[in-house]
Design an enzyme around this catalytic site. Sequence first.
Site, PDB file in Angstrom:
ATOM      1  CE  LYS A 140      -1.740   4.183   2.668  1.00 15.79           C
ATOM      2  NZ  LYS A 140      -1.748   2.942   3.493  1.00 15.79           N
ATOM      3  CB  SER A 189      -4.626   1.471   3.827  1.00 13.30           C
ATOM      4  OG  SER A 189      -3.648   1.080   2.880  1.00 13.30           O
ATOM      5  CE  LYS A 245      -4.561   1.571  -0.901  1.00 10.91           C
ATOM      6  NZ  LYS A 245      -3.947   0.413  -0.236  1.00 10.91           N
ATOM      7  CB  SER A 304      -0.956   0.008   1.197  1.00  6.13           C
ATOM      8  OG  SER A 304      -2.032  -0.879   0.973  1.00  6.13           O
TER       9      SER A 304
END
Length: 378
Positions: free
Chosen positions: A219, A117, A60, A57
């Site tokens: 993140k 997420s 992202k 992720s």
Amino acid sequence: MTPLALADGPVSATLRSAEPMIPAPPQLGARSWVMMDATTGTIISSQNPDERLPPASLTKLMTVYITTHELMAGRLKPDDKVTISDNAWRTGGSRMFITPNSQISVDDLMHGVVIDSGNDAAVALSERIAGSEDAFAGMMNQTAQKLGMTNSHFMNPTGLPIDDHYSSAHDMAVLAQSIIHDEPAYYPLYANKYFTWGGIRQPNRNLLLWRDASVDGLKTGHTDAAGYCMVTSAVRNGERLITAVFGSTSMANRASDTETLLTYGFRFYENAKLQNGRAVLAQPHVWKGAADTVPVGLASDLVLTLPRRSHQNFNAHVNLNPELVAPLPVGTVVGSYDVFDGTDKLVSRPLVTLADTPQGGWLHRLLDGIRMFFASKF
């Protein structure tokens, strides 16, 4: 540190008195990592920084970077409504829990991507911006190339496992630096601890947001193939560091690995300004100009990331192009400013004109042309 003063020839300056030695960087259980100074881009510590790995992720970050770029360009607005497709709704993995055919603002979807997420939210944004996930992946790869992310290739906006989808710790640090510098108005989004959508309150998976007040992003990511990953930034005493950790063995370990790196970086390194931007460092002669000289200097401050209280003698050399001829618009590169530690060149930055220098009158240009001819002969 006082900026290097310019004299007729090399000049020097000395940092504060030395510590005996900087300890070796920490060794982590993660597969790959990078610690970067956010201002200078200097890599303080790394292991396998350019290894191509599944980013999970962390992908992202690129999805949101492109979204905020669209917002800044005026092609999107935060309150624009996005109609949620069945394709977005059916996306597996971590979710914001959006429903098909509903309309959700771009701002809410960005929160769903960063904090929850949400793969569903990431797909919805990609479809709104580019029409499809595949087209958006093309935008991601173009952006990666522009940013110099040479070990990244994206196949989707989510990071869900797929062949030929990869990145590296170094590339993710570069992306984080770009997010912080290029889109500062949107950076506070990454510090949010919770987001509630549809009555479901989800926490940010970055555990350091609760443990360390200096941490304000960015993140996390996890898949079986990628392990536990995290890109983090923190600021202490006006200095900001970025870490990117790939392949930790658990959520707790990726947080402790990051914490270890930040502690080491802030304890043993600092930024030193060696020269002020836009300060006049020389006024070389200009041929055929309305003025006989032009002020030159650096376009921005020259800052280096260095060991704290290190003892180094820095010599700065101004190297000018041999012949400057008007017109010279402001910002024209006319030489270099080179900083040495002994005989080792630490950094070289372009010297630029700090003022416009238009051409002189026709008679002045004619006379200077004659002078230049004879000067080249003798």
